[in-house]
Design a protein around this motif. Structure first.
Motif, PDB file in Angstrom:
ATOM      1  N   LEU A 125       1.250 -22.123   7.081  1.00  0.00           N
ATOM      2  CA  LEU A 125       1.382 -22.638   5.598  1.00  0.00           C
ATOM      3  C   LEU A 125       1.804 -21.035   4.462  1.00  0.00           C
ATOM      4  O   LEU A 125       2.485 -21.194   3.644  1.00  0.00           O
ATOM      5  CB  LEU A 125       1.098 -23.925   4.726  1.00  0.00           C
ATOM      6  CG  LEU A 125       1.027 -24.984   5.301  1.00  0.00           C
ATOM      7  CD1 LEU A 125      -0.004 -25.646   4.478  1.00  0.00           C
ATOM      8  CD2 LEU A 125       2.326 -25.634   5.480  1.00  0.00           C
ATOM      9  N   THR A 163       3.494 -18.223   6.161  1.00  0.00           N
ATOM     10  CA  THR A 163       4.305 -18.134   6.137  1.00  0.00           C
ATOM     11  C   THR A 163       5.853 -18.997   6.209  1.00  0.00           C
ATOM     12  O   THR A 163       7.149 -17.741   6.100  1.00  0.00           O
ATOM     13  CB  THR A 163       4.568 -17.716   7.879  1.00  0.00           C
ATOM     14  OG1 THR A 163       4.606 -18.874   8.425  1.00  0.00           O
ATOM     15  CG2 THR A 163       3.223 -16.744   7.743  1.00  0.00           C
ATOM     16  N   GLY A 164       5.340 -20.194   5.565  1.00  0.00           N
ATOM     17  CA  GLY A 164       6.533 -20.857   4.710  1.00  0.00           C
ATOM     18  C   GLY A 164       7.096 -20.541   4.111  1.00  0.00           C
ATOM     19  O   GLY A 164       6.352 -20.045   2.956  1.00  0.00           O
ATOM     20  N   HIS A 165       8.587 -20.810   3.302  1.00  0.00           N
ATOM     21  CA  HIS A 165       8.749 -20.634   2.319  1.00  0.00           C
ATOM     22  C   HIS A 165       9.072 -22.151   2.007  1.00  0.00           C
ATOM     23  O   HIS A 165      10.597 -22.637   2.208  1.00  0.00           O
ATOM     24  CB  HIS A 165      10.013 -19.548   2.668  1.00  0.00           C
ATOM     25  CG  HIS A 165      11.001 -19.107   1.097  1.00  0.00           C
ATOM     26  ND1 HIS A 165      11.930 -19.867   0.882  1.00  0.00           N
ATOM     27  CD2 HIS A 165      10.144 -18.445   0.418  1.00  0.00           C
ATOM     28  CE1 HIS A 165      11.963 -19.324  -0.548  1.00  0.00           C
ATOM     29  NE2 HIS A 165      11.395 -18.051  -0.712  1.00  0.00           N
ATOM     30  N   GLY A 201      12.766 -24.230   3.623  1.00  0.00           N
ATOM     31  CA  GLY A 201      11.939 -25.326   3.994  1.00  0.00           C
ATOM     32  C   GLY A 201      12.976 -26.739   3.690  1.00  0.00           C
ATOM     33  O   GLY A 201      13.732 -27.379   4.355  1.00  0.00           O
ATOM     34  N   TYR A 243       4.925 -30.287  12.930  1.00  0.00           N
ATOM     35  CA  TYR A 243       4.807 -28.964  13.479  1.00  0.00           C
ATOM     36  C   TYR A 243       5.192 -29.628  15.360  1.00  0.00           C
ATOM     37  O   TYR A 243       5.829 -28.754  15.841  1.00  0.00           O
ATOM     38  CB  TYR A 243       3.981 -27.943  13.718  1.00  0.00           C
ATOM     39  CG  TYR A 243       4.262 -27.119  14.074  1.00  0.00           C
ATOM     40  CD1 TYR A 243       4.864 -26.950  15.001  1.00  0.00           C
ATOM     41  CD2 TYR A 243       3.684 -25.561  12.650  1.00  0.00           C
ATOM     42  CE1 TYR A 243       5.167 -25.262  15.413  1.00  0.00           C
ATOM     43  CE2 TYR A 243       4.203 -24.156  13.396  1.00  0.00           C
ATOM     44  CZ  TYR A 243       5.154 -23.703  14.698  1.00  0.00           C
ATOM     45  OH  TYR A 243       5.074 -22.979  15.175  1.00  0.00           O
ATOM     46  N   GLU A 252       8.425 -20.094  11.505  1.00  0.00           N
ATOM     47  CA  GLU A 252       8.283 -19.502  10.471  1.00  0.00           C
ATOM     48  C   GLU A 252       9.447 -20.051   9.597  1.00  0.00           C
ATOM     49  O   GLU A 252       8.919 -21.261   8.590  1.00  0.00           O
ATOM     50  CB  GLU A 252       8.755 -17.608   9.789  1.00  0.00           C
ATOM     51  CG  GLU A 252       9.390 -18.039   7.816  1.00  0.00           C
ATOM     52  CD  GLU A 252      10.640 -16.864   7.477  1.00  0.00           C
ATOM     53  OE1 GLU A 252      11.202 -15.871   8.362  1.00  0.00           O
ATOM     54  OE2 GLU A 252      10.696 -17.309   6.337  1.00  0.00           O
ATOM     55  N   GLU A 253      10.860 -20.738  10.492  1.00  0.00           N
ATOM     56  CA  GLU A 253      11.083 -21.460  10.019  1.00  0.00           C
ATOM     57  C   GLU A 253      10.595 -23.338   9.866  1.00  0.00           C
ATOM     58  O   GLU A 253      10.944 -24.145   9.056  1.00  0.00           O
ATOM     59  CB  GLU A 253      12.754 -21.747  10.691  1.00  0.00           C
ATOM     60  CG  GLU A 253      13.042 -20.466   9.547  1.00  0.00           C
ATOM     61  CD  GLU A 253      14.357 -21.025  11.502  1.00  0.00           C
ATOM     62  OE1 GLU A 253      15.951 -20.506  10.721  1.00  0.00           O
ATOM     63  OE2 GLU A 253      14.618 -21.311  12.147  1.00  0.00           O
ATOM     64  N   ASN A 308       7.233 -24.102   9.682  1.00  0.00           N
ATOM     65  CA  ASN A 308       6.516 -23.504   8.840  1.00  0.00           C
ATOM     66  C   ASN A 308       7.106 -23.599   7.385  1.00  0.00           C
ATOM     67  O   ASN A 308       6.275 -24.619   6.798  1.00  0.00           O
ATOM     68  CB  ASN A 308       5.215 -22.133   8.765  1.00  0.00           C
ATOM     69  CG  ASN A 308       4.204 -22.839   9.557  1.00  0.00           C
ATOM     70  OD1 ASN A 308       3.548 -22.953  10.101  1.00  0.00           O
ATOM     71  ND2 ASN A 308       4.497 -20.942  10.143  1.00  0.00           N
ATOM     72  N   SER A 309       7.890 -23.604   7.027  1.00  0.00           N
ATOM     73  CA  SER A 309       8.689 -23.920   6.264  1.00  0.00           C
ATOM     74  C   SER A 309       9.581 -25.505   5.238  1.00  0.00           C
ATOM     75  O   SER A 309       9.096 -25.956   4.812  1.00  0.00           O
ATOM     76  CB  SER A 309      10.507 -22.656   5.670  1.00  0.00           C
ATOM     77  OG  SER A 309       9.981 -21.911   5.681  1.00  0.00           O
ATOM     78  N   ALA A 347       5.682 -27.044   5.000  1.00  0.00           N
ATOM     79  CA  ALA A 347       5.851 -26.934   3.262  1.00  0.00           C
ATOM     80  C   ALA A 347       6.565 -27.742   2.385  1.00  0.00           C
ATOM     81  O   ALA A 347       6.130 -28.623   1.407  1.00  0.00           O
ATOM     82  CB  ALA A 347       6.161 -25.603   3.314  1.00  0.00           C
ATOM     83  N   TYR A 348       7.892 -28.030   3.198  1.00  0.00           N
ATOM     84  CA  TYR A 348       8.987 -28.786   2.140  1.00  0.00           C
ATOM     85  C   TYR A 348       8.176 -30.185   1.638  1.00  0.00           C
ATOM     86  O   TYR A 348       7.900 -30.960   1.038  1.00  0.00           O
ATOM     87  CB  TYR A 348       9.908 -28.910   2.138  1.00  0.00           C
ATOM     88  CG  TYR A 348      10.764 -29.192   1.689  1.00  0.00           C
ATOM     89  CD1 TYR A 348      11.160 -29.490  -0.034  1.00  0.00           C
ATOM     90  CD2 TYR A 348      11.727 -30.681   1.599  1.00  0.00           C
ATOM     91  CE1 TYR A 348      12.115 -29.406  -0.663  1.00  0.00           C
ATOM     92  CE2 TYR A 348      12.733 -31.518   1.114  1.00  0.00           C
ATOM     93  CZ  TYR A 348      12.268 -30.522  -0.554  1.00  0.00           C
ATOM     94  OH  TYR A 348      13.220 -31.624  -0.711  1.00  0.00           O
TER      95      TYR A 348
END
Lengths: 282, 487, 293
Positions: free
Chosen positions: A144, A146-148, A152, A191, A210-211, A213-214, A217-218
Motif C-alpha cells: 500500500l 506505493t499506492g496513491h 486510485g 489485487y 503502482e496503479e 496498489n492505488s 488503497a482507494y
C-alpha cells in the motif's frame, strides 16, 4: 388528553433514538472494521510456505476429496469445471479465501462470496498444490506504500465503478450475474481479482503494480469511510433515497397531518356528536 | 389559556402598529375576513399544506446553498478537506458542492435537508393530487386550480432534475447525457432544441451556468407565482368539504382560520420541518463525493434519477428497441417512452376535469366531495393509472432490485413488461368491485350515492349560474345524512 | 370562546404539562444546536437538535391547538362565484363602449396589432444565439476529421495491438482529444476465429483487436460493463446489452442499433490508428441521423 394526540409525543422520542442509533452505529462500525487479526492485508497464507513439498502433498489429498469431481484428476478439468493446470496460486487463493470454491450450484450459476470452507492451513496446502500443477500467477504482494489514494480513486471510477458502483456497493449484470459488493474484499483478493479476472470480470493485467496498489488503497478507503451524511442507505443511490423520502419523510409528514388535523370530536370516545353545538358566538 | 386572553394582553405597541398600517392600507376589514374564514376540518385537507411547507423548506435551504455554490465549469484542482479527492481535477461547480458539504459548517445538513425536502415536496404533491382526484375536488368550479396544480407538478419535476444535475458529479452528468439524447430524439426540431439548450453538442460549454439560472431563478419564480395563484383561488372559491350533517353545496362548515386552523397549520409545518431536519442530519442523500467529478467515458452502476423521474427511467428501460426509419429519417427509441409518454400523461392529467365532465355530462358546481367508493368508475380508473406508473417506477429500479434480491435483471424486465399490461386492468377491476361492495354494505337498502352518474339537475333556467349538485342535504335534518362522512 | 368554558380538569392540567414540556425540550435542543455549531459542527447532531427544536415546538403547538383552542364547527355561506346579471351587463356595456372607439379606426387597430406581432416575432430571434446550428457535431467525431488518427489511452500514450489481451478492455481516445465527450472508444481483443465481423467490415480489425464506440445507441450512456464469459457489453443506465463477438448487435434491452464500429489499422510504427470515422453517428438516434452520416 386525547389518546391519539399522545402519539405526537413519539416524534421527539423517535428522533432522539434515531440519533443515538446513528452515533452508536457509526462509532461501532469504525471500531469493528479496524482489527482483522494480525493480517492487515488480508493474507491467510504464508507465502514462504507455498513451495514446501509437504504442503503440496497435503493439498493434493484435500484436492482429491473436495475438488476432483469437477476439476478432474490432476486439475485437468471436466465438462463441469475448468482446468486448473495454469490457474496458479493467485487464482486458487482468490477462489478459496472468498469462499467461492467449493461451489455447489450449477456450473453456470455465479459463485457468491461466503465464509471460506477450508481452514487457513488447508487453503495454504490447496494453493500450494494448484500452483504446482503448471504455470500460473503467484499470489501478489500488496504494497500500500506505493499506492496513491487520489490516483486510485480516478482509476477506480474509470475502470471499476461501472460494475461495482462508485460506492463499491456492487451491481447487477445481465442474465442473472452480478458484480459483488467490495465491502469485504481484502487487499490481496482485490489485487488477485484484477490480475485473473474471475468469473465475468475482465482482467486488468496491463495495469502497473503502482496503479493496482492505488486502486486497492482507494477501495480500502471506501470500506473505512464513515458516511458523513448519516445512515448510508446501502450507498445504493436514489432508489433507497426515494424509498426513505416516500415512506419516512412523506409518511411521517402525513401521519403528523393526520394526528394534528383529525377532528377533535372524533377523538372523544363517548361519541360526543356536535349536538352539544357550542355556537361560535361571532 | 384560551385565545381570548392572548388578545387582551396585546400590548399597546402592537395595537399602534396595526393602526399605523390600517391608516395606510385600510386592511382591517380584509384581515378580519381572513381570520374569520371557515376551513372545513378533515385531516386530508392538510396534504396540500404539507407540500407547501416542504416547498418553503426547499426555498429556505436553497437560498442558503446559493451563497456557497459556484455554478462554473472552470477546471480547478480540489484542495478541500475531503482527502480521497485532494489533487483531483474537477469543475468549480463540483468543487464548491464538496466545499459546502465538508468545509462549510452546517452546510452538509443544509444540502441534505434541501434534497430530502425536494423529494418529500414532490411526494406530498402527488399524494395531494391523489386526494383531489379521488374525491372529485377538481370539478367545477375548481378546474382552473387543477390546471395550476398540474403546471406546478411538471415544473417542480423539471426543477428537481435540474437541481441535482447542477453539481457536475458523475451521476448528474450521466443524467444530463440521457436528457440530451432524449432531446435529440424529438423529430424535426430535436437537434435544434438540444443545441440551443446545451449551447452546442453535449456537454455544452455553459450548461451548468444555464441550469443554475433556471434552477434558482426562473422555475422557482414561476412555481412561487403559481403557488400564490393556487392559494388565492382556494381563498376565493372556499375549500370543498365532505358531505355530512349541516353541510351543503352552499355552505362551508369547519373551524375558523384564527386561531385553531392557523395553529394546526403551524404545528404541521413545525412537525414536517422537524422530520426533514432529522432526515437531513441522520440519513445520507446524494453523496456526491463518492460519485467523483463527471467524465464523459465513465459511468457507475445503479445510475438512477430521483424518485419522481423513476417512472420515466422505467419507461425508457421497458420500451422495446423499436425504431421507425423511412426515407433517411427516423423516430428513435427514446422518443416514445420519454417524450410521447410524459406528453400524453400530463396532457390527459391536465384535461381530466374537462374529460370527466364531458363523459358524465355533469357540469354543475360541486362543493361537496365524493367518497371514492361512491364513484367506482373514477376510482377504478385512478387506481389502474396508478398501477401503470407504479410498475414503471419499479422497473426504473430493476438493476438495484436484481442486485439486492439476487435475481436476473432480464427476468425482471420480462416480468415488468407483463405487469405493465396486466396490472392496470386488474387493479381497475378489483377497485371497481370493491367500491360497489363497500357501497352495498354501507347502506343496505339505500343507494342514492352508489350511482356513478348523479341524476340530472332539475330544470334550471333561473338557476343558470348556480348549478349545484342535488345531493344538498336538507340543512336542518342532520339525522338523515348522519354517518355518511363521519366514520 | 371564553376561558370560563374550560373547567380546570386533570386532563387540562396534563395537557398543559405536555405543552410546557415540549417547549422546554425545544428550547434546550435549540441551545444545544448552537453549542454544536460553535464547537465545530457535526451533521448528525445538528440534524437531531434542529429536528428536536422544531419537533418540540410542533408538539407543543399541536397540543395547544387541540386541547385549548375552540374546536366548534362554524357554518358559513359560500359566496356566489359568478357575477350577477347586472354586473355582467355593466361590464359588457363598459367594454363595448371602449371597443367601439377601436372599431371606428379598424385599420389602425389592425396595424397596431400587426406591429405587436412583428415585435413578438423579432423577439424570438435572440433565442437563436443560445447555440450553434446542430448537425455536423452530432454526426462526426474527431476520428473523422484529419483522418488516420492514432488511438491513445487516457494518459495520451499510443496503443499497440499487443498491449491488449483476451478478457481485457481498454477505453481509448483519438490522439489529441482525450476526454472528448463523443469519442470514447472500447478496445477489445479476441482469440483468433472468435470474432464474426459484420458484412463489409472484414478488414476493420488488427490482430483480432476490435474497436467500438463506448456510447450506447439508446441514450448515450457509456457501455462500460464487460461480461467476459458471455462476451456482452451492458449499459448500466437502461440495461441494453450488446454482443461484442457479433458486431456489438443489441441482444437485450431498449437499444435498437449496434454500437458503431471503428475501422482499425496500424501505422508504420505499429500503433493503432483509425482509418475512418465510426460506422455510424455515435450515441442515441435523432431525426435525420440517416442523412447526416
Amino acid at each position: 388528553m386525547k389518546s391519539a394526540t399522545r402519539l405526537l409525543l413519539l416524534v421527539p422520542v423517535v428522533l432522539g433514538l434515531g440519533a443515538a442509533l446513528v452515533v452508536a452505529v457509526s462509532t461501532g462500525a469504525t471500531a469493528a472494521a479496524a482489527p482483522e487479526g494480525d493480517d492487515e492485508l488480508g493474507y491467510v497464507v504464508d507465502l514462504e510456505d507455498l513451495d514446501d513439498p509437504g504442503n503440496v502433498a497435503a493439498g493434493e489429498a484435500l484436492f482429491r476429496l473436495g475438488c476432483v469431481s469437477c476439476h478432474g484428476p490432476g486439475g485437468v478439468g471436466t465438462p463441469t469445471g475448468p482446468s486448473l493446470v495454469n490457474a496458479g496460486a493467485a487464482s486458487a487463493h482468490f477462489y478459496l479465501t472468498t469462499g467461492r470454491m467449493p461451489h455447489h450450484g450449477s456450473p453456470q450459476e455465479q459463485a457468491a462470496r461466503k465464509p471460506p470452507v477450508y481452514s487457513p492451513e488447508e487453503i495454504e496446502d490447496l494453493v500450494a498444490y494448484v500452483a504446482s500443477l503448471g504455470d500460473g500467477l503467484p499470489i501478489p504482494e500488496v504494497d500500500l506504500g506505493t499506492g496513491h489514494l487520489q490516483e486510485g480513486g480516478d482509476l477506480y471510477r474509470a475502470h471499476c465503478a461501472a460494475c461495482h458502483s462508485a460506492a463499491g456497493a456492487g451491481g447487477a449484470l445481465s442474465f442473472g450475474q452480478n458484480a459483488p459488493s467490495l465491502e469485504e474484499a481484502t487487499p490481496v483478493q482485490i489485487y488477485e481479482a484484477m490480475l485473473i479476472g474471475p468469473g465475468q470480470m475482465p482482467a486488468f493485467g496491463a495495469f502497473t503494480e503502482e496503479e493496482i496498489n492505488s486502486i486497492v488503497a482507494y477501495i480500502g478507503e471506501l470500506q473505512r469511510l464513515n458516511d458523513p451524511g448519516g445512515m448510508s442507505l446501502g450507498r445504493l443511490g436514489p432508489i433507497p433515497e426515494g424509498f426513505v423520502a416516500i415512506v419516512i419523510g412523506t409518511g411521517g409528514a402525513i401521519l403528523a397531518a393526520f394526528l394534528v388535523g383529525r377532528r377533535v370530536h372524533d377523538a372523544d370516545e363517548a361519541g360526543q356528536e356536535p349536538t352539544s353545538d357550542r355556537e361560535a358566538g361571532r | 389559556m384560551g385565545a381570548g386572553s392572548t388578545v387582551h394582553k396585546a400590548t399597546p405597541l402592537s395595537r399602534r402598529t396595526a393602526r399605523w398600517f390600517d391608516a395606510r392600507l385600510g386592511a382591517a376589514s380584509f384581515a378580519r375576513k381572513a381570520l374569520d374564514k371557515v376551513f372545513p376540518d378533515h385531516w386530508s385537507f392538510l396534504l396540500g399544506e404539507l407540500a407547501l411547507w416542504s416547498l418553503i423548506i426547499v426555498l429556505a435551504t436553497g437560498v442558503y446553498l446559493t451563497f456557497f455554490f459556484d455554478a462554473s465549469t472552470e477546471e480547478v484542482v480540489y484542495q478541500g478537506s475531503y482527502v480521497p479527492l485532494q489533487g483531483v481535477e474537477m469543475t468549480k461547480a463540483y468543487a464548491s458542492a464538496l466545499d459546502l458539504s465538508f468545509d462549510v459548517r452546517a452546510g452538509l445538513m443544509m444540502r441534505q435537508i434541501h434534497h430530502w425536502a425536494a423529494n418529500v415536496y414532490l411526494a406530498t404533491t402527488v399524494v395531494h393530487l391523489m386526494r383531489i382526484y379521488f374525491t372529485g375536488a377538481f370539478r367545477r368550479p375548481r378546474e382552473l386550480n387543477w390546471l395550476i396544480g398540474v403546471a406546478m407538478l411538471i415544473l417542480s419535476i423539471v426543477n428537481g432534475f435540474v437541481g441535482y444535475s447542477l453539481l457536475d458529479d458523475q451521476l448528474s452528468g450521466t443524467g444530463l447525457r440521457i436528457a440530451y439524447n432524449i432531446a435529440i430524439s424529438v423529430p424535426v426540431g430535436g437537434t435544434w432544441l438540444a443545441s440551443l439548450f446545451f449551447g452546442g453538442d453535449f456537454p455544452g460549454p455553459d450548461l451548468i451556468e444555464r441550469l443554475f439560472v433556471i434552477h434558482i431563478l426562473l422555475l422557482p419564480a414561476v412555481i412561487v407565482a403559481l403557488v400564490g395563484a393556487h392559494l388565492a383561488l382556494v381563498a376565493r372559491q372556499r375549500h370543498t368539504q365532505f358531505p355530512g350533517p349541516g353541510r351543503s353545496e352552499r355552505n362551508v362548515v369547519g373551524e375558523r382560520v384564527w386561531p385553531t386552523f392557523a395553529a394546526k397549520g403551524l404545528a404541521v409545518f413545525l412537525l414536517t420541518t422537524a422530520i426533514l431536519s432529522a432526515l437531513g442530519g441522520l440519513a445520507q442523500i446524494n453523496p456526491v463525493w463518492l460519485y467523483g467529478p463527471y467524465r464523459p467515458a465513465e459511468v457507475s452502476s445503479a445510475s438512477q434519477p430521483d424518485w419522481y423521474m423513476g417512472w420515466l427511467d422505467g419507461a425508457l428501460r421497458l420500451w422495446p428497441g423499436w425504431e421507425i426509419r423511412a426515407f433517411g429519417f427516423e423516430l428513435p427509441t427514446p422518443f416514445y417512452p420519454s417524450v410521447l409518454l410524459p406528453g400524453v400523461t400530463f396532457t390527459l392529467l391536465a384535461l381530466w376535469p374537462f374529460l370527466e365532465a364531458r363523459f358524465t355530462k355533469d357540469r354543475r358546481e360541486h362543493n361537496l366531495l365524493d367518497r371514492p367508493r361512491s364513484r367506482p368508475l373514477r376510482t377504478a380508473f385512478g387506481m389502474s393509472t396508478l398501477a401503470f406508473y407504479t410498475v414503471l417506477f419499479f422497473a426504473g429500479a430493476s438493476d438495484v432490485l436484481a442486485a439486492t434480491f439476487q435475481t436476473s435483471v432480464n427476468g425482471l424486465f420480462r416480468t415488468f413488461r407483463i405487469l405493465l399490461l396486466v396490472a392496470p386492468p386488474v387493479a381497475g377491476f378489483v377497485t371497481y368491485r370493491l367500491c360497489r361492495e363497500m357501497v352495498r354494505r354501507d347502506r343496505p337498502g339505500a343507494s342514492a350515492e352508489a350511482t356513478a352518474v348523479a341524476p340530472a339537475a332539475p330544470d334550471d333556467g333561473a338557476a343558470r349560474r348556480r348549478e349545484v349538485a342535488p345531493e344538498d342535504a336538507p340543512e336542518h335534518d342532520p339525522a338523515s345524512t348522519a354517518g355518511v362522512a363521519r366514520r | 370562546m371564553s376561558d370560563g368554558r374550560e373547567p380546570p380538569t386533570g386532563e387540562h392540567r396534563r395537557a398543559e404539562l405536555v405543552v410546557a414540556g415540549a417547549f422546554v425540550v425545544s428550547i434546550v435542543a435549540a441551545l444545544l444546536l448552537a453549542v454544536v455549531y460553535v464547537v465545530g459542527g457535526q451533521p448528525q447532531l445538528e440534524g437531531t437538535f434542529l429536528g428536536l427544536a422544531l419537533g418540540g415546538m410542533g408538539v407543543g403547538v399541536a397540543f395547544w391547538a387541540r386541547c385549548f383552542m375552540p374546536s366548534d364547527e362554524v357554518t358559513e355561506e359560500r359566496p356566489e362565484l359568478a357575477s350577477s346579471e347586472d354586473e355582467v351587463a355593466a361590464f359588457t356595456a363598459s367594454f363595448e363602449a371602449g371597443e367601439q372607439t377601436l372599431a371606428r379606426r379598424g385599420l389602425l387597430a389592425k396595424l397596431g396589432l400587426g406591429a405587436l406581432g412583428a415585435l413578438g416575432l423579432a423577439a424570438v430571434f435572440p433565442i437563436r444565439s443560445l447555440g450553434p446550428r446542430p448537425g455536423a457535431g452530432l454526426a462526426t467525431t474527431p476520428f473523422g476529421g484529419a483522418g488516420r488518427l492514432r488511438l491513445v489511452d487516457g494518459e495520451g500514450h499510443p496503443i499497440r495491438p499487443g498491449d491488449l489481451a483476451r478478457n481485457q478492455l481498454l477505453t481509448a481516445w483519438p490522439e489529441g482529444h482525450v476526454g472528448a465527450a463523443d469519442a470514447p472508444t472500447l478496445l477489445l481483443q479476441f482469440d483468433p476465429g472468435e470474432f464474426v465481423p459484420l458484412p463489409g467490415r472484414e478488414g476493420w480489425t488488427v490482430e483480432n483487436v476490435v474497436a467500438y464506440s463506448k456510447l450506447c445507441t439508446h441514450t448515450g450512456c457509456p457501455v462500460g460493463l464487460y461480461q467476459t464469459e458471455l462476451d456482452l457489453l451492458l449499459c448500466p443506465c437502461h440495461q441494453s446489452t450488446f454482443d461484442v463477438l457479433h458486431g456489438a448487435e443489441p441482444v437485450f434491452g431498449p437499444a435498437a442499433r449496434p454500437l458503431p464500429q471503428l475501422p482499425l489499422d496500424v501505422d508504420d510504427q505499429g500503433f493503432l490508428i483509425a482509418t475512418a470515422d465510426f460506422s455510424a453517428p455515435v450515441g442515441g438516434g435523432y431525426w435525420d441521423r440517416g442523412r447526416s452520416s
